[in-house]
Scaffold this active site. Structure first.
Site, PDB file in Angstrom:
ATOM      1  N   LYS A  49      -7.130 -11.331  -0.564  1.00 12.52           N
ATOM      2  CA  LYS A  49      -5.868 -10.612  -0.347  1.00 12.52           C
ATOM      3  C   LYS A  49      -5.616 -10.439   1.155  1.00 12.52           C
ATOM      4  CE  LYS A  49      -6.209  -8.433  -4.874  1.00 12.52           C
ATOM      5  NZ  LYS A  49      -6.677  -7.316  -5.710  1.00 12.52           N
ATOM      6  N   GLN A  93      -8.822  -1.252  -5.492  1.00  9.21           N
ATOM      7  CA  GLN A  93      -9.391  -2.357  -6.276  1.00  9.21           C
ATOM      8  C   GLN A  93     -10.153  -1.822  -7.476  1.00  9.21           C
ATOM      9  OE1 GLN A  93      -8.719  -5.591  -5.601  1.00  9.21           O
ATOM     10  NE2 GLN A  93      -9.920  -6.280  -7.348  1.00  9.21           N
ATOM     11  N   ASP A 116       0.553  -2.374  -6.990  1.00  9.68           N
ATOM     12  CA  ASP A 116      -0.245  -2.867  -8.118  1.00  9.68           C
ATOM     13  C   ASP A 116       0.480  -2.658  -9.448  1.00  9.68           C
ATOM     14  OD1 ASP A 116      -2.656  -4.164  -8.120  1.00  9.68           O
ATOM     15  OD2 ASP A 116      -3.859  -2.361  -7.834  1.00  9.68           O
TER      16      ASP A 116
HETATM   17  N1  GUN Z   1      -9.061  -5.977 -10.429  1.00  9.31           N
HETATM   18  C1  GUN Z   1      -8.759  -7.124 -11.086  1.00  9.31           C
HETATM   19  N2  GUN Z   1      -7.443  -7.396 -10.970  1.00  9.31           N
HETATM   20  C2  GUN Z   1      -6.907  -6.391 -10.241  1.00  9.31           C
HETATM   21  C3  GUN Z   1      -5.573  -6.102  -9.803  1.00  9.31           C
HETATM   22  O1  GUN Z   1      -4.596  -6.816 -10.058  1.00  9.31           O
HETATM   23  N3  GUN Z   1      -5.439  -4.980  -9.055  1.00  9.31           N
HETATM   24  C4  GUN Z   1      -6.487  -4.157  -8.774  1.00  9.31           C
HETATM   25  N4  GUN Z   1      -6.246  -3.066  -8.068  1.00  9.31           N
HETATM   26  N5  GUN Z   1      -7.709  -4.386  -9.182  1.00  9.31           N
HETATM   27  C5  GUN Z   1      -7.923  -5.498  -9.907  1.00  9.31           C
END
Ligand code: GUN
Length: 294
Positions: A49, A93, A116
């Site tokens: 990211k 996350q 998110d």
């Molecule tokens: N863990 C796996 N996929 C995601 C996501 O799209 N966002 C977040 N915050 N954590 C994740």
């Protein structure tokens, strides 16, 4: 059989997003990435990211609180980011250490910084067919992959395998929306579903997010179906330098020959998720510009 190339589709989206950042008024968009603990997949996702953000011109601020952080302390950190005018988007996350209540943390993030899309307000807007919220990145990426691959869901039977907050539930709601590109008939199956194969075999479009490596075999897929594999599993493999290989939730070798289109793992849905996060962050930045205009 046609392979849906998520890398190529994400690359063209990223080029579009780069252009849109270049023409933005004011400062660059800024995304706060909060990661707690050392889950290897989370470490790799957050790194990806950061890298994509840098490529597009989105600033990222990585925050790594200790795994001993308490619920109250983490909520305090979120409150500070909510109040910080230099931050446009906040991502915590998942998964969090078991001492923390994830749903409470997602609820704490200001809805207009919730890139998110896990805040109840943004999830609720998906249920209301209201496009003014933020849509969760993986489900949004699946919809974008389908539309950019020429798959129109209207009137089709979409079967979603998995009911998570992150993928299954929101992607089912999106496919169900009464709008162009959606308007599907949707069935959601999960680990407790009886006669699973009988249901997945009805799917014109099968979206698999069950988190079990190579779970879906050719016996579970209707010939000619479109198969979207959302799973990313690390399977031990001594022949690989890393000691593992990545595999999806679909047994690609048996399923690929019988379907019309399929996403590979890696290189399918994964790159789209990151691209959609960037799109949401740029949207959050633009909306702040608008809300600050007198
Ligand atoms: N863990 C796996 N996929 C995601 C996501 O799209 N966002 C977040 N915050 N954590 C994740």
């Amino acid at each position: 059989m046609e392979l849906i190339d998520g890398n190529a589709i994400a690359a063209s989206l990223i080029a579009e997003l780069k252009q849109s950042v270049a023409t933005l008024e004011g400062r660059a968009p800024c995304l706060a990435l909060v990661r707690i603990g050392e889950d290897p997949a989370s470490v790799s996702y957050v790194r990806k990211k950061e890298k994509t953000a840098a490529e597009i011109g989105v600033r990222s601020r990585v925050i790594l609180p200790p795994p001993t952080i308490t619920q109250t302390e983490l909520e305090g950190l979120i409150d500070d980011l909510n109040a910080d005018p230099s931050v446009d988007g906040i991502l915590v996350q998942s998964p969090l250490p078991p001492t923390l209540i994830e749903a409470e943390i997602f609820r704490r993030i200001a809805p207009d910084k919730d890139v998110d899309g896990f805040h109840p307000l943004n999830l609720g807007k998906v249920a209301q067919d209201d496009p003014t919220g933020f849509v969760a990145c993986t489900p949004a990426g699946v919809m974008e992959l389908l539309s950019r691959s020429g798959v129109d869901l209207a009137g089709k039977h979409v079967v979603v395998l998995g009911r998570s907050l992150i993928v299954g539930k929101p992607v089912a709601l999106l496919a169900l929306q009464k709008r162009a590109g959606a308007n599907a008939t949707v069935t959601v199956c999960h680990s407790g579903t009886h006669n699973l194969a009988a249901i997945t075999r009805l799917a014109d479009v099968l979206i698999v997010a069950i988190g079990r490596p190579e779970f879906v075999t050719d016996q579970m897929v209707k010939p000619g179906a479109v198969v979207i594999d959302v799973g990313i599993n690390r399977v031990p493999d001594d022949t690989k330098k890393a000691g593992y290989r990545l595999t999806g939730d679909v047994h690609f070798l048996s399923v690929a020959p019988i379907c019309s289109k399929i996403t590979p793992v890696p290189g399918g849905v994964g790159p789209m998720t990151v691209a959609m996060l960037m799109r949401n962050t740029i949207r959050a930045r633009k909306r702040r510009n608008l809300s600050l205009t007198p």
